[in-house]
Scaffold this motif. Sequence first.
Motif, PDB file in Angstrom:
ATOM      1  N   LEU A  48       0.675  -1.131  -0.048  1.00 40.66           N
ATOM      2  CA  LEU A  48       0.153  -0.018   0.001  1.00 40.66           C
ATOM      3  C   LEU A  48       1.003   1.224  -0.006  1.00 40.66           C
ATOM      4  N   ALA A  49       2.078   1.228   0.837  1.00 41.62           N
ATOM      5  CA  ALA A  49       3.011   2.424   0.839  1.00 41.62           C
ATOM      6  C   ALA A  49       3.547   2.484  -0.618  1.00 41.62           C
ATOM      7  N   GLU A  50       3.872   1.430  -1.102  1.00 44.86           N
ATOM      8  CA  GLU A  50       4.426   1.560  -2.579  1.00 44.86           C
ATOM      9  C   GLU A  50       3.602   2.179  -3.545  1.00 44.86           C
ATOM     10  N   LEU A  51       2.322   1.621  -3.458  1.00 42.90           N
ATOM     11  CA  LEU A  51       1.509   2.278  -4.349  1.00 42.90           C
ATOM     12  C   LEU A  51       1.062   3.960  -4.148  1.00 42.90           C
ATOM     13  N   SER A  52       1.003   4.228  -2.984  1.00 42.33           N
ATOM     14  CA  SER A  52       0.687   5.635  -2.500  1.00 42.33           C
ATOM     15  C   SER A  52       2.032   6.621  -2.870  1.00 42.33           C
ATOM     16  N   LEU A  53       3.014   5.866  -2.808  1.00 38.42           N
ATOM     17  CA  LEU A  53       4.130   6.745  -3.099  1.00 38.42           C
ATOM     18  C   LEU A  53       4.387   6.962  -4.602  1.00 38.42           C
ATOM     19  N   GLN A  54       3.743   6.137  -5.387  1.00 35.54           N
ATOM     20  CA  GLN A  54       3.816   6.232  -6.906  1.00 35.54           C
ATOM     21  C   GLN A  54       2.948   7.507  -7.308  1.00 35.54           C
ATOM     22  N   LYS A  55       2.092   7.677  -6.376  1.00 34.45           N
ATOM     23  CA  LYS A  55       0.960   8.810  -6.586  1.00 34.45           C
ATOM     24  C   LYS A  55       1.290   9.967  -5.776  1.00 34.45           C
ATOM     25  N   ASN A  56       2.520   9.947  -5.221  1.00 36.50           N
ATOM     26  CA  ASN A  56       3.101  11.324  -4.432  1.00 36.50           C
ATOM     27  C   ASN A  56       2.310  11.499  -3.056  1.00 36.50           C
ATOM     28  N   ILE A  57       1.870  10.413  -2.641  1.00 38.22           N
ATOM     29  CA  ILE A  57       1.156  10.366  -1.161  1.00 38.22           C
ATOM     30  C   ILE A  57       2.130  10.180  -0.232  1.00 38.22           C
ATOM     31  N   THR A  58       2.679  10.908   0.690  1.00 41.37           N
ATOM     32  CA  THR A  58       3.662  10.541   1.806  1.00 41.37           C
ATOM     33  C   THR A  58       3.092  10.700   3.142  1.00 41.37           C
ATOM     34  N   LYS A  59       2.143  11.672   3.279  1.00 35.97           N
ATOM     35  CA  LYS A  59       1.823  11.858   4.769  1.00 35.97           C
ATOM     36  C   LYS A  59       0.305  11.563   4.899  1.00 35.97           C
ATOM     37  N   ILE A  60      -0.254  10.740   5.773  1.00 33.43           N
ATOM     38  CA  ILE A  60      -1.272  10.320   5.996  1.00 33.43           C
ATOM     39  C   ILE A  60      -1.998  10.278   7.301  1.00 33.43           C
ATOM     40  N   VAL A  61      -3.351   9.924   7.629  1.00 35.43           N
ATOM     41  CA  VAL A  61      -3.815  10.001   8.941  1.00 35.43           C
ATOM     42  C   VAL A  61      -4.221   8.541   9.006  1.00 35.43           C
ATOM     43  N   PHE A  62      -4.087   7.853  10.204  1.00 35.88           N
ATOM     44  CA  PHE A  62      -4.368   6.541  10.135  1.00 35.88           C
ATOM     45  C   PHE A  62      -5.681   6.482  10.885  1.00 35.88           C
ATOM     46  N   ASP A  63      -6.750   5.564  10.347  1.00 33.01           N
ATOM     47  CA  ASP A  63      -7.947   5.482  10.838  1.00 33.01           C
ATOM     48  C   ASP A  63      -7.967   4.038  11.005  1.00 33.01           C
ATOM     49  N   ARG A  64      -8.095   3.636  12.484  1.00 33.13           N
ATOM     50  CA  ARG A  64      -7.965   2.059  12.520  1.00 33.13           C
ATOM     51  C   ARG A  64      -9.552   1.594  12.903  1.00 33.13           C
TER      52      ARG A  64
END
Length: 135
Positions: free
Chosen positions: A96-112
């Motif tokens: 998931l991190a690899e896919l998001s880094l390809q779309k230039n998403i580096t910072k997220i908010v975690f919703d458990r």
Amino acid sequence: MKFSKKVLWRLKNKNKRLKPDKYKKLKRESLRGSIKGTINRPRLSVYRSNENIYAQIIDDINSTTLVSCSTLDRDIKLFSKNGRTCDAARLMGERLAELSLQKNITKIVFDRGPYLYHGRVKALAEGARSAGLQF
């Protein structure tokens, strides 16, 4: 609608009138009231079933899913026989991190969601952190 833990426990135990799925929904809504995903910091939402775990990165302002991944994906199924393990959840977090880094998403908010930060949910978060996402 945000409830404290004390109120949630009282609702849960009050003559067993509140069914488990209603309690789960109230618990999720009380957590989600404080977490919002924006364009700069989208929300990483986690759903955990008995067999698999699913995650998606959501922009709440535009109501769009930017990236999604699950243990049913082919890349993850090749490396893990079973979607119920912490190893599969960690692999999924890294993917998931690899896919998001390809779309230039580096910072997220975690919703458990309504789940405790333990076991597979924690493994997913640690896998995403190790691959480069910042919570």
